[in-house]
Design a protein around this motif. Structure first.
Motif, PDB file in Angstrom:
ATOM      1  N   HIS A 104     -11.755  36.994 -23.319  1.00  0.00           N
ATOM      2  CA  HIS A 104     -11.416  37.312 -24.712  1.00  0.00           C
ATOM      3  C   HIS A 104     -11.530  36.050 -25.578  1.00  0.00           C
ATOM      4  CE1 HIS A 104      -9.446  38.803 -28.260  1.00  0.00           C
ATOM      5  NE2 HIS A 104      -9.296  40.003 -27.722  1.00  0.00           N
ATOM      6  N   ALA A 105     -12.220  36.190 -26.718  1.00  0.00           N
ATOM      7  CA  ALA A 105     -12.482  35.022 -27.567  1.00  0.00           C
ATOM      8  C   ALA A 105     -11.199  34.431 -28.159  1.00  0.00           C
ATOM      9  CB  ALA A 105     -13.442  35.403 -28.692  1.00  0.00           C
ATOM     10  N   ASP A 106     -10.149  35.226 -28.277  1.00  0.00           N
ATOM     11  CA  ASP A 106      -8.928  34.747 -28.923  1.00  0.00           C
ATOM     12  C   ASP A 106      -7.798  34.461 -27.929  1.00  0.00           C
ATOM     13  OD1 ASP A 106     -10.167  35.045 -31.374  1.00  0.00           O
ATOM     14  OD2 ASP A 106      -9.466  37.115 -31.611  1.00  0.00           O
ATOM     15  N   VAL A 107      -8.143  34.394 -26.646  1.00  0.00           N
ATOM     16  CA  VAL A 107      -7.110  34.050 -25.659  1.00  0.00           C
ATOM     17  C   VAL A 107      -7.549  32.799 -24.919  1.00  0.00           C
ATOM     18  CG1 VAL A 107      -5.835  34.776 -23.613  1.00  0.00           C
ATOM     19  CG2 VAL A 107      -6.460  36.474 -25.343  1.00  0.00           C
ATOM     20  N   ARG A 108      -6.770  31.739 -25.030  1.00  0.00           N
ATOM     21  CA  ARG A 108      -7.122  30.495 -24.343  1.00  0.00           C
ATOM     22  C   ARG A 108      -6.104  30.212 -23.253  1.00  0.00           C
ATOM     23  NH1 ARG A 108      -8.683  29.720 -29.362  1.00  0.00           N
ATOM     24  NH2 ARG A 108     -10.937  29.524 -29.481  1.00  0.00           N
ATOM     25  N   LEU A 109      -6.643  29.886 -22.102  1.00  0.00           N
ATOM     26  CA  LEU A 109      -5.789  29.610 -20.948  1.00  0.00           C
ATOM     27  C   LEU A 109      -5.899  28.133 -20.610  1.00  0.00           C
ATOM     28  CD1 LEU A 109      -4.097  30.814 -18.570  1.00  0.00           C
ATOM     29  CD2 LEU A 109      -6.241  30.998 -17.327  1.00  0.00           C
ATOM     30  N   VAL A 110      -4.773  27.447 -20.561  1.00  0.00           N
ATOM     31  CA  VAL A 110      -4.765  26.045 -20.189  1.00  0.00           C
ATOM     32  C   VAL A 110      -4.170  25.927 -18.798  1.00  0.00           C
ATOM     33  CG1 VAL A 110      -4.017  23.739 -20.818  1.00  0.00           C
ATOM     34  CG2 VAL A 110      -4.269  25.496 -22.570  1.00  0.00           C
ATOM     35  N   VAL A 111      -4.985  25.478 -17.858  1.00  0.00           N
ATOM     36  CA  VAL A 111      -4.490  25.255 -16.506  1.00  0.00           C
ATOM     37  C   VAL A 111      -4.690  23.781 -16.187  1.00  0.00           C
ATOM     38  CG1 VAL A 111      -4.631  25.958 -14.098  1.00  0.00           C
ATOM     39  CG2 VAL A 111      -5.326  27.549 -15.892  1.00  0.00           C
ATOM     40  N   PRO A 112      -3.635  23.016 -16.163  1.00  0.00           N
ATOM     41  CA  PRO A 112      -3.820  21.589 -15.901  1.00  0.00           C
ATOM     42  C   PRO A 112      -4.297  21.397 -14.472  1.00  0.00           C
ATOM     43  CG  PRO A 112      -1.505  22.139 -15.894  1.00  0.00           C
ATOM     44  CD  PRO A 112      -2.229  23.385 -16.278  1.00  0.00           C
ATOM     45  N   GLU A 113      -5.329  20.594 -14.311  1.00  0.00           N
ATOM     46  CA  GLU A 113      -5.837  20.385 -12.954  1.00  0.00           C
ATOM     47  C   GLU A 113      -5.132  19.217 -12.299  1.00  0.00           C
ATOM     48  OE1 GLU A 113     -10.109  20.350 -12.961  1.00  0.00           O
ATOM     49  OE2 GLU A 113      -9.935  22.517 -12.635  1.00  0.00           O
ATOM     50  N   GLY A 114      -4.692  18.281 -13.105  1.00  0.00           N
ATOM     51  CA  GLY A 114      -4.017  17.118 -12.540  1.00  0.00           C
ATOM     52  C   GLY A 114      -2.521  17.336 -12.547  1.00  0.00           C
ATOM     53  N   LEU A 115      -1.798  16.232 -12.561  1.00  0.00           N
ATOM     54  CA  LEU A 115      -0.350  16.347 -12.538  1.00  0.00           C
ATOM     55  C   LEU A 115       0.228  16.487 -13.940  1.00  0.00           C
ATOM     56  CD1 LEU A 115       0.370  13.774  -9.720  1.00  0.00           C
ATOM     57  CD2 LEU A 115       0.604  16.236  -9.584  1.00  0.00           C
ATOM     58  N   SER A 116      -0.618  16.347 -14.963  1.00  0.00           N
ATOM     59  CA  SER A 116      -0.084  16.507 -16.312  1.00  0.00           C
ATOM     60  C   SER A 116      -1.160  17.003 -17.272  1.00  0.00           C
ATOM     61  CB  SER A 116       0.489  15.181 -16.812  1.00  0.00           C
ATOM     62  OG  SER A 116      -0.549  14.242 -16.904  1.00  0.00           O
ATOM     63  N   ILE A 117      -0.699  17.554 -18.404  1.00  0.00           N
ATOM     64  CA  ILE A 117      -1.616  17.980 -19.460  1.00  0.00           C
ATOM     65  C   ILE A 117      -1.633  16.866 -20.500  1.00  0.00           C
ATOM     66  CG2 ILE A 117      -2.096  19.717 -21.221  1.00  0.00           C
ATOM     67  CD1 ILE A 117      -0.400  21.686 -19.629  1.00  0.00           C
TER      68      ILE A 117
END
Ligand SMILES: [Zn+2]
Length: 416
Positions: A106-119
């Motif tokens: 979906h163009a209006d849904v952003r998912l942030v998944v930090p890959e490291g130990l912090s964002i």
């Protein structure tokens, strides 16, 4: 009827809250009023003459989903995002809004998944900026932040600004283990509505494994109990023989602790198993990323400007390696933590047996061993050992070097 909330196992209360909020959000859109006029803690909205909306069900701009690992924090956030984008306003699971949200397109849904130990703050700033734009689908801009407890302080501040003065159609969905100030800053917490998730009961986990994944009922029942409410872990245990082997090795630890040397050996084995599991989990992603970067940089170019390009490439490669190292560290911690949770389950079984508590064992396949332990250690000794495992988890969480924490734990388990 199955809908976007169906996979949220054993969370009836949270689902009820989210359904009502989605209905309220849909009412906001129908009324055409900017959501900015809605009181954060659930002031009533003008439902445009339709059914009255429960004041406590009000839509708000910022939410926090909390609960133990595997309880479905991100599943809940994504389902709610889908319900917000649903053309029916319910999360029907069928319409394009639901479908694209659930598949992550979906163009209006952003998912942030930090890959490291912090964002990082950079990541957060660009995210906040994009989240302020008008939703292209005409509904909501939704930002889901998984592991919001891994925000750096600066990133947290950037997010806080956006939550304090939210654009009218922007919704932030944060996921964190708890609202403890160590996980989420008090100021962010105070501006979010809380959705607490509980540890789903073993039977509910088993039920979803049977229904959704087609796993045999007896295997599902065993995995549901052994995973201690962690749905993803239960599915892995039911399906992946390697995961079962690793669990067996962890549960063999208690009977191997026959002396100081054996305790140190057991510590090494546990650490190395976690490292191997983590390495296996990230190796594919690492290689794919490196190959993609090399292709993008046109590896092996020679013409004019090649020297400059190579210098730039070196910088990008270094940046990638840094990110991959941080991801590997996190994967190791996660693997080690899973092992410690399994081990804690064993000593919990010993304790409940010693107390003759009428509860089902976590690990049905080592219940006899736990009973033997209970006889030898009694309730007190079982409790001390359980506490040693929990102390080890807490120490690693507080950044004690894993090997040191695990060695201390093994010695404590041996001595009792
Ligand atoms: Zn829908």
């Amino acid at each position: 009827m199955p809908d976007v909330f169906t996979d949220l196992v054993g969370q009836d209360e949270a689902v009820e809250t989210l359904r009502r909020a989605a209905a309220s959000a849909a009412a906001v859109l129908r009324a055409g009023s900017p959501a900015g006029t809605v009181d954060p803690d659930g002031g009533d909205v003008d439902a445009g003459g339709e059914r009255a909306v429960d004041p406590r069900a009000g839509m708000t701009h910022a939410w926090i989903f909390t609960g133990p690992p595997g309880s479905g924090r991100s599943v809940a956030a994504r389902a709610f995002a889908a319900a917000l984008q649903c053309v029916h306003g319910t999360g029907c699971g069928e319409c394009p809004g639901c479908h694209t949200t659930m598949t992550g397109t979906h163009a209006d849904v952003r998912l942030v998944v930090p890959e490291g130990l912090s964002i990082s703050v950079g990541e957060m700033r660009s995210l906040v900026l994009r989240a302020a734009s008008t939703p292209s689908g005409g509904r909501w801009q939704v930002v889901i932040i998984e592991d919001a407890d891994r925000l750096t302080e600066a990133a947290g501040n950037a997010l806080l600004k956006a939550i304090e003065e939210p654009p009218p159609r922007t919704v932030f969905l944060l996921c964190a283990p708890s609202t403890h100030p160590d996980d989420v800053s008090v100021t962010i917490r105070s501006r979010c509505r809380l959705v607490p998730l509980r540890q789903p009961p073993a039977e509910a986990v088993a039920e979803v494994l049977v229904r959704r994944d087609g796993i045999a009922p007896d295997v599902a029942a065993w995995a549901g109990a052994a995973a201690q409410g962690h749905v993803g872990r239960a599915r892995r245990l039911a399906r992946d023989p390697e995961a079962r082997k690793r669990r067996d090795a962890v549960l063999a630890v208690p009977r191997r602790l026959t002396g100081v040397g054996a305790a140190f050996d057991a510590a090494s084995a546990l650490i190395e198993a976690a490292e191997a599991e983590a390495a296996a989990a990230v190796v594919e992603a690492d290689e794919a990323e490196r190959a993609a970067l090399q292709t993008a940089l046109g590896a092996g170019g020679t013409g004019r400007g090649a020297a400059g390009a190579i210098r730039g490439a070196a910088g990008q490669l270094k940046e990638l390696e840094k990110r991959q190292k941080s991801r590997a560290t996190r994967a190791q911690r996660d693997a080690l933590d899973r092992a410690l949770v399994d081990l804690a389950g064993f000593y919990r079984d010993a304790l409940t047996t010693a107390l003759r508590a009428p509860v089902a064992p976590v690990h049905t396949d080592t219940a006899a061993l736990a009973a033997a332990g209970a006889q030898k250690w009694d309730a007190e000794g079982s409790l001390r050992r359980l506490e040693a495992v929990l102390a080890c988890r807490a120490a690693i969480e507080a950044n004690v070097k894993p090997r040191i924490a695990v060695e201390a734990m093994m010695l404590a388990l041996w001595r009792g």
